[in-house]
Enzyme design. Structure first.
Site, PDB file in Angstrom:
ATOM      1  CD  GLU A 134      42.563  59.276   3.382  1.00  0.00           C
ATOM      2  OE1 GLU A 134      42.199  59.330   4.920  1.00  0.00           O
ATOM      3  OE2 GLU A 134      43.327  58.019   2.969  1.00  0.00           O
ATOM      4  CD  GLU A 184      44.569  50.599   3.347  1.00  0.00           C
ATOM      5  OE1 GLU A 184      44.103  51.282   3.638  1.00  0.00           O
ATOM      6  OE2 GLU A 184      43.297  49.811   2.652  1.00  0.00           O
ATOM      7  N   GLY A 201      40.385  51.644   6.456  1.00  0.00           N
ATOM      8  CA  GLY A 201      39.408  53.009   7.008  1.00  0.00           C
ATOM      9  C   GLY A 201      39.660  54.029   7.760  1.00  0.00           C
ATOM     10  CD1 TRP A 241      32.301  54.573   2.746  1.00  0.00           C
ATOM     11  CD2 TRP A 241      33.004  54.890   0.393  1.00  0.00           C
ATOM     12  NE1 TRP A 241      32.887  55.782   2.516  1.00  0.00           N
ATOM     13  CE2 TRP A 241      33.174  55.793   1.279  1.00  0.00           C
ATOM     14  CE3 TRP A 241      33.439  55.240  -0.878  1.00  0.00           C
ATOM     15  CZ2 TRP A 241      33.819  56.951   1.209  1.00  0.00           C
ATOM     16  CZ3 TRP A 241      33.933  56.583  -0.681  1.00  0.00           C
ATOM     17  CH2 TRP A 241      34.068  57.720  -0.512  1.00  0.00           C
ATOM     18  CG  ASN A 242      37.475  53.096  -0.717  1.00  0.00           C
ATOM     19  OD1 ASN A 242      37.618  51.965  -0.106  1.00  0.00           O
ATOM     20  ND2 ASN A 242      38.955  53.862  -0.816  1.00  0.00           N
ATOM     21  CB  CYS A 268      43.722  54.321   1.749  1.00  0.00           C
ATOM     22  SG  CYS A 268      42.480  54.416   3.042  1.00  0.00           S
TER      23      CYS A 268
HETATM   24  C1  SIN Z   1      42.165  51.461  -0.706  1.00  0.00           C
HETATM   25  O1  SIN Z   1      41.893  52.954  -0.688  1.00  0.00           O
HETATM   26  O2  SIN Z   1      42.305  51.321   1.006  1.00  0.00           O
HETATM   27  C2  SIN Z   1      42.082  50.728  -1.164  1.00  0.00           C
HETATM   28  C3  SIN Z   1      43.538  51.359  -2.699  1.00  0.00           C
HETATM   29  C4  SIN Z   1      44.420  50.320  -3.147  1.00  0.00           C
HETATM   30  O3  SIN Z   1      44.238  48.533  -3.252  1.00  0.00           O
HETATM   31  O4  SIN Z   1      44.452  50.488  -4.396  1.00  0.00           O
END
Ligand code: SIN
Length: 512
Positions: free
Chosen positions: A416, A286, A264, A185-186, A320
Site C-alpha cells: 500500500e 480492518e 490499521g 489517524w486517517n 485503506c
Molecule cells: C479506511 O481507510 O480505513 C476507511 C476508509 C473509509 O471508510 O472510507
C-alpha cells in the site's frame, strides 16, 4: 511478550526537526468556537486525567509542522484502570433498553451535527485533510451513530422450529461485554464512531486507544458522548505513543476484555490477533488494502477519470480503500492517462484550512518518505513520470504524481503506498487483468469501469476483495458491510457490524 512500541501504530509519529514552533496556548492553535471541546487529557471512569508519569505526547499539525497541543503518555497502569472502569460500568449499561441506547446515540448524532464546524476543524488541524474533506468525514462519522441507533432497536433473536413436538428453540442477542477499540489517524473521527457506535448500541462498554497523531477528534467526541448521556465508565480513552506496546498488549490480553476491534496495518493486525487469541477473544479487523482499479475498453472514460480522482486522491491517497494499482486497457490507455493528468495538474496542495487547497499534506514525513521510495523504485524499474514525482522539501507534502508503465515487480504492486501516487499499467485481456488484480495477499476493495453487463458480473465475482466498486470510485457509506478478505481483515463494520458486538444465545425450552 513485549512489543516494539512503534509497531503498534499504523504509521509512526515522526517528530519534525524543522519549523516546529510551540504555541503559547492550545486554544489559540485550534481556533474553535467552543474551546471546551479541546480536551488535552485522557478519559477514565468519567474523569479527564493526566498520565501518572505526567509525561505527554506532542501532537503536530502536519500542514504547518507546529505543535497543536499535547495529550498524556499513558501506560499499563492507566490501561488497567480504564479496563476496570469499563467492567464496572457494564452491568448498568448492558441492562439499559435498546430504546434508551437508541435515544442516547441519536442525541450524540445530533450533537455531532451541531458542532460540525469545530469537529471538522479539529480533523483538519490534526490530520491535514482539507476542511471540505473534514466536513465530509464529520457527516460520515455522525452517520454511523444514526445507523447504529437504528440498529440497536432491531437486534432481534429468532425462533427455530424444533423436530421434537414439546421443544421450542429461541435465540437472543446479548452484548459481548468490554471492548477494546484501536483506531487509525486517517479518519480521526469516523473510525471511532464506526466501532464505538456499534459497541454502544449493542450495550457494550469500551476502552479506546486513539492514534497519537490525531487524538483530539476522539477526545472531543467523548465529550459530546458524555453530554449526550453516556454514563461514566462506558467510554474510556487511553492516549499513548511510546508505551503503545504495553497498552496494546493489555487491551488484547486482559481477561476482562471480550472483544478487540482494530483498523490499521496488516502487520499490526496480525500482532493484535495473536495476542487476542490468548483468551480466544472475538476480533474485528480492518487491515491494509492494495486496491486494483481497472479501466476496460468499453468504459466511459470521463466517469473512469472522475472515479480515479476520488478513489486515488481522496485524503491525499491515505485511505485503506484507495486505488493502489491502476490497470488500463491498451486501447484507452493514452486517453485515460492524459485526461487524468489534466485533472491532477489542476490540484492545489496546501494547508487544508485554505479555501483554495484541494489536497492537504500527508500525515508526517515518514509517510512522504515511503511515497518517494515507491516512486524511485518504480522509476528505477522503468516506469515513466507523467506528473509530479517529488516531495516538497522540508514538509509533509508530496506533489500529486502519475506514473505510467509501472512494471509488475514494482513495490507499488505489492505494498500500500498510502499517498497521492497513481500508478498506471497497460493490459490487453480481461483474463490477464483479473490475474494481475488478484495477485496480492490482501483483498479489501477493488474497482472497475465497464459498460458491458456480462463483464460487470464476471469481474465483480472474480475480484478477490471484500468490496467492489463498479463504475464508481467511492464506496464508503455507514450502511454497507465494510471489510476485506484474505489478509485485509476479519468481520464486517458499518451495515451489519452490530452483530460483531453481540453474542447469540440459544435457549431451548423443553417439557412443554
Ligand atoms: C479506511 O481507510 O480505513 C476507511 C476508509 C473509509 O471508510 O472510507
Amino acid at each position: 511478550m513485549r512489543l516494539p512500541p512503534l509497531l503498534l501504530t499504523r504509521t509512526l509519529f515522526t517528530r519534525p526537526t524543522i519549523h516546529l514552533r510551540r504555541m503559547s496556548s492550545a486554544a489559540a492553535a485550534f481556533g474553535l468556537k467552543e474551546a471546551s471541546l479541546i480536551k488535552t487529557q485522557a478519559f477514565i471512569a468519567g474523569q479527564w486525567v493526566d498520565a501518572k508519569s505526567r509525561e505527554t505526547i506532542s501532537v503536530i499539525n502536519p500542514a504547518t509542522l507546529e505543535e497543536l497541543g499535547t495529550v498524556p503518555e499513558m501506560g499499563l497502569a492507566e490501561t488497567k484502570e480504564a479496563i476496570d472502569a469499563a467492567e464496572k460500568a457494564l452491568p448498568e449499561w448492558s441492562k439499559t433498553t435498546a430504546k434508551q441506547r437508541h435515544d442516547v446515540l441519536m442525541k450524540f448524532f445530533k450533537l455531532m451535527q451541531e458542532h460540525n464546524d469545530d469537529l471538522s476543524r479539529l480533523i483538519t488541524l490534526e490530520n491535514g485533510k482539507t476542511l471540505t474533506e473534514a466536513q465530509g468525514e464529520n457527516a460520515y462519522s455522525a452517520s454511523f451513530l444514526e445507523w447504529f441507533a437504528e440498529e440497536a432497536v432491531r437486534t432481534y433473536g429468532t425462533h427455530i422450529p424444533s423436530p421434537f413436538p414439546n421443544v421450542r428453540n429461541v435465540t437472543i442477542k446479548q452484548p459481548v461485554g468490554v471492548v477494546s477499540i484501536l483506531t487509525p489517524w486517517n479518519f480521526p473521527s469516523a473510525m471511532i464512531t464506526r466501532k464505538l457506535g456499534a459497541a454502544l448500541a449493542a450495550g457494550c462498554t469500551t476502552v479506546i486507544k486513539p492514534p497519537p497523531e490525531t487524538p483530539f477528534s476522539c477526545l472531543a467526541l467523548v465529550e459530546l458522548a458524555r453530554r449526550a448521556g453516556v454514563p461514566d465508565g462506558v467510554i474510556n480513552v487511553v492516549t499513548t505513543l511510546k508505551n503503545v506496546g504495553e497498552v496494546g498488549k493489555e487491551m488484547c490480553e486482559s481477561k476482562i476484555v471480550k472483544k478487540v476491534s482494530f483498523t490499521g496495518s496488516t502487520a499490526v493486525a496480525k500482532l493484535l490477533a495473536t495476542m487476542s487469541a490468548s483468551t480466544l477473544k472475538k476480533v474485528s479487523i480492518e487491515a491494509g488494502g492494495n486496491a486494483p482499479f481497472i479501466v476496460f475498453d468499453d468504459a466511459n472514460i470521463d466517469e473512469a477519470v472522475a472515479g480515479a480522482i476520488i478513489c486515488k486522491f481522496r485524503t491525499s491517497g491515505q485511505t485503506c480503500v484507495c486505488a493502489n494499482r491502476i490497470y488500463v486497457h491498451s486501447s484507452v490507455y493514452a486517453e485515460f492517462a492524459s485526461r487524468l493528468a489534466e485533472k491532477v495538474a489542476a490540484f492545489k496542495i496546501g494547508n487544508g484550512m485554505d479555501k483554495e487547497t484541494t489536497h492537504g499534506p500527508l500525515i508526517h514525513t515518514r509517510a512522504v518518505k515511503k511515497v518517494q521510495e515507491h516512486v524511485d523504485d518504480a522509476v528505477a524499474l522503468g516506469a515513466q513520470v507523467l506528473l509530479g514525482g517529488k516531495s516538497v522539501p522540508d514538509s509533509s507534502f508530496f506533489n500529486p504524481t502519475i506514473l505510467t508503465d509501472v512494471p509488475a515487480e514494482a513495490r507499488i504492486n505489492r505494498e500500500e503506498t498510502f499517498g497521492p501516487l497513481a500508478a498506471l499499467t497497460k493490459f490487453e485481456t480481461e483474463e490477464e487483468v483479473i490475474k494481475l488484480a488478484n495477485d496480492t495477499e490482501v483483498g479489501l476493495a477493488g474497482y472497475f469501469f465497464s459498460r458491458d453487463i456480462g463483464r460487470v458480473w464476471r469481474v465483480a465475482e472474480k475480484l478477490e476483495v471484500g468490496m467492489v466498486g463498479c463504475n464508481t470510485g467511492l464506496i464508503s457509506q455507514a450502511v454497507i458491510p465494510f471489510g476485506g478478505i484474505k489478509e485485509s481483515g476479519l468481520g464486517k463494520e458499518g451495515g451489519p457490524g452490530i452483530e460483531e458486538y453481540l453474542n447469540t444465545k440459544l435457549i431451548v425450552f423443553g417439557g412443554l
